[in-house]
Design a protein around this motif. Structure first.
Motif, PDB file in Angstrom:
ATOM      1  N   SER A 112      -2.307  12.471 -49.583  1.00 53.10           N
ATOM      2  CA  SER A 112      -2.761  12.394 -48.196  1.00 53.10           C
ATOM      3  C   SER A 112      -4.225  11.976 -48.131  1.00 53.10           C
ATOM      4  O   SER A 112      -4.615  11.126 -47.315  1.00 53.10           O
ATOM      5  CB  SER A 112      -2.558  13.749 -47.516  1.00 53.10           C
ATOM      6  OG  SER A 112      -2.925  13.675 -46.156  1.00 53.10           O
ATOM      7  N   ALA A 113      -5.053  12.524 -49.021  1.00 52.96           N
ATOM      8  CA  ALA A 113      -6.482  12.183 -49.046  1.00 52.96           C
ATOM      9  C   ALA A 113      -6.696  10.710 -49.413  1.00 52.96           C
ATOM     10  O   ALA A 113      -7.584  10.050 -48.863  1.00 52.96           O
ATOM     11  CB  ALA A 113      -7.220  13.088 -50.030  1.00 52.96           C
ATOM     12  N   LEU A 173      -4.602   8.225 -48.788  1.00 53.05           N
ATOM     13  CA  LEU A 173      -4.234   7.433 -47.607  1.00 53.05           C
ATOM     14  C   LEU A 173      -5.343   7.492 -46.555  1.00 53.05           C
ATOM     15  O   LEU A 173      -5.731   6.472 -45.987  1.00 53.05           O
ATOM     16  CB  LEU A 173      -2.921   7.938 -47.011  1.00 53.05           C
ATOM     17  CG  LEU A 173      -1.660   7.723 -47.844  1.00 53.05           C
ATOM     18  CD1 LEU A 173      -0.458   8.372 -47.168  1.00 53.05           C
ATOM     19  CD2 LEU A 173      -1.385   6.241 -48.089  1.00 53.05           C
ATOM     20  N   THR A 174      -5.857   8.697 -46.310  1.00 53.98           N
ATOM     21  CA  THR A 174      -6.926   8.872 -45.321  1.00 53.98           C
ATOM     22  C   THR A 174      -8.171   8.091 -45.744  1.00 53.98           C
ATOM     23  O   THR A 174      -8.800   7.413 -44.929  1.00 53.98           O
ATOM     24  CB  THR A 174      -7.264  10.367 -45.159  1.00 53.98           C
ATOM     25  OG1 THR A 174      -6.088  11.054 -44.705  1.00 53.98           O
ATOM     26  CG2 THR A 174      -8.389  10.586 -44.161  1.00 53.98           C
ATOM     27  N   GLY A 175      -8.502   8.170 -47.041  1.00 53.95           N
ATOM     28  CA  GLY A 175      -9.663   7.441 -47.554  1.00 53.95           C
ATOM     29  C   GLY A 175      -9.541   5.944 -47.377  1.00 53.95           C
ATOM     30  O   GLY A 175     -10.536   5.246 -47.187  1.00 53.95           O
ATOM     31  N   GLY A 201      -8.161   4.617 -44.882  1.00 52.42           N
ATOM     32  CA  GLY A 201      -8.112   4.344 -43.442  1.00 52.42           C
ATOM     33  C   GLY A 201      -6.710   4.293 -42.866  1.00 52.42           C
ATOM     34  O   GLY A 201      -6.510   3.736 -41.786  1.00 52.42           O
ATOM     35  N   LEU A 202      -5.742   4.874 -43.576  1.00 54.08           N
ATOM     36  CA  LEU A 202      -4.356   4.850 -43.104  1.00 54.08           C
ATOM     37  C   LEU A 202      -4.019   6.157 -42.383  1.00 54.08           C
ATOM     38  O   LEU A 202      -3.920   7.221 -42.996  1.00 54.08           O
ATOM     39  CB  LEU A 202      -3.392   4.647 -44.280  1.00 54.08           C
ATOM     40  CG  LEU A 202      -3.515   3.308 -45.007  1.00 54.08           C
ATOM     41  CD1 LEU A 202      -2.672   3.303 -46.266  1.00 54.08           C
ATOM     42  CD2 LEU A 202      -3.103   2.162 -44.092  1.00 54.08           C
ATOM     43  N   THR A 203      -3.848   6.055 -41.080  1.00 54.91           N
ATOM     44  CA  THR A 203      -3.441   7.210 -40.290  1.00 54.91           C
ATOM     45  C   THR A 203      -1.992   7.525 -40.616  1.00 54.91           C
ATOM     46  O   THR A 203      -1.150   6.619 -40.678  1.00 54.91           O
ATOM     47  CB  THR A 203      -3.581   6.898 -38.780  1.00 54.91           C
ATOM     48  OG1 THR A 203      -4.936   6.507 -38.538  1.00 54.91           O
ATOM     49  CG2 THR A 203      -3.240   8.101 -37.932  1.00 54.91           C
ATOM     50  N   HIS A 204      -1.691   8.784 -40.840  1.00 53.32           N
ATOM     51  CA  HIS A 204      -0.327   9.152 -41.223  1.00 53.32           C
ATOM     52  C   HIS A 204      -0.035  10.595 -40.825  1.00 53.32           C
ATOM     53  O   HIS A 204      -0.939  11.378 -40.533  1.00 53.32           O
ATOM     54  CB  HIS A 204      -0.127   8.983 -42.735  1.00 53.32           C
ATOM     55  CG  HIS A 204      -1.022   9.859 -43.546  1.00 53.32           C
ATOM     56  ND1 HIS A 204      -2.372   9.568 -43.730  1.00 53.32           N
ATOM     57  CD2 HIS A 204      -0.815  11.026 -44.197  1.00 53.32           C
ATOM     58  CE1 HIS A 204      -2.929  10.506 -44.467  1.00 53.32           C
ATOM     59  NE2 HIS A 204      -2.011  11.418 -44.764  1.00 53.32           N
ATOM     60  N   THR A 205       1.239  10.899 -40.819  1.00 50.92           N
ATOM     61  CA  THR A 205       1.717  12.251 -40.571  1.00 50.92           C
ATOM     62  C   THR A 205       2.351  12.751 -41.856  1.00 50.92           C
ATOM     63  O   THR A 205       3.016  11.990 -42.560  1.00 50.92           O
ATOM     64  CB  THR A 205       2.801  12.240 -39.460  1.00 50.92           C
ATOM     65  OG1 THR A 205       2.276  11.567 -38.324  1.00 50.92           O
ATOM     66  CG2 THR A 205       3.216  13.640 -39.079  1.00 50.92           C
ATOM     67  N   LYS A 206       2.151  14.040 -42.167  1.00 50.20           N
ATOM     68  CA  LYS A 206       2.789  14.612 -43.358  1.00 50.20           C
ATOM     69  C   LYS A 206       4.062  15.361 -42.943  1.00 50.20           C
ATOM     70  O   LYS A 206       4.009  16.266 -42.137  1.00 50.20           O
ATOM     71  CB  LYS A 206       1.845  15.594 -44.070  1.00 50.20           C
ATOM     72  CG  LYS A 206       0.791  14.923 -44.889  1.00 50.20           C
ATOM     73  CD  LYS A 206       0.243  15.778 -46.024  1.00 50.20           C
ATOM     74  CE  LYS A 206      -0.452  17.030 -45.595  1.00 50.20           C
ATOM     75  NZ  LYS A 206      -1.201  17.657 -46.705  1.00 50.20           N
TER      76      LYS A 206
END
Length: 197
Positions: free
Chosen positions: A14-15, A17-19, A21-26
């Motif tokens: 998740s980190a 993806l966030t790093g 710049g990808l917004t996502h739901t877990k």
């Protein structure tokens, strides 16, 4: 905009993806991973193939219940001919570290994208990890310093932390070691027009 769903509870994936710049739901895929692994091995799948099958199973499980583009990821550790599972306690961790000492093992990181209950893309990348010769004193100190948090990692190390001290050489992509090969994933997300080309 296509919603990206991570079919995992993994904080590191998740980190990453966030790093990027990808917004996502877990939405974690609650599957019996050991049963899938055992079935794959019974059918003669290679360790690389096992990583891919686990990633695909997670992506499909969540995709069949949720709209959007679902990313499944999994990583397996191959030491000699064995697939290594997570250590359950510090005694098991000590045995594993002694076994890995002075040897090369392989981290196979599988990824799969699914949409509408179907796999649209999958890939596996491998990192070759050479552990230096570890003294018993080093192992004891390492386990005391890292504590139970290393039991969440299959090889009893986190490369982004104290685990880097275990190695003399690494061949392969840093993101593969962390469990999510970002470069091929980003290339595929560009192909799917989920991120800008």
């Amino acid at each position: 905009m296509t919603q990206l769903i991570l079919a995992s509870a993994s904080a590191s994936r998740s980190a990453l993806l966030t790093g990027a710049g990808l917004t996502h739901t877990k939405i974690p895929a609650h599957l019996d991973e050991d049963a899938i692994k055992d079935e794959c091995l019974l059918c003669g799948h290679s360790p690389k193939s096992v990583a891919l099958k686990l990633a695909e199973a997670k992506a499909l499980h969540v995709s069949s219940r949720n709209p959007g583009l679902v990313l499944g990821g999994d990583q397996v550790l191959q030491l000699e001919k064995d697939l290594i599972s997570k250590s359950h306690n510090m005694d098991e961790a000590r045995v594993l570290l002694k076994r890995m000492s002075g040897k090369t093992h392989y981290l196979h990181a599988g990824m799969a994208l699914a949409e509408n209950g179907m796999i649209v893309w999958s890939q596996v990348e491998t990192a070759e990890m050479t552990v230096r010769t570890l003294s018993d004193a080093f192992i004891d100190n390492y386990l005391a310093q890292t504590g139970n948090k290393i039991l969440s990692s299959v090889g009893c190390y986190q490369l982004e932390g104290e685990g880097v001290h275990l190695f003399e050489a690494i061949r392969g992509d840093y993101f593969t070691v962390l469990g999510l090969p970002l470069l091929p994933l980003l290339a595929q997300l560009r192909n799917l027009k989920v991120v800008m080309a």
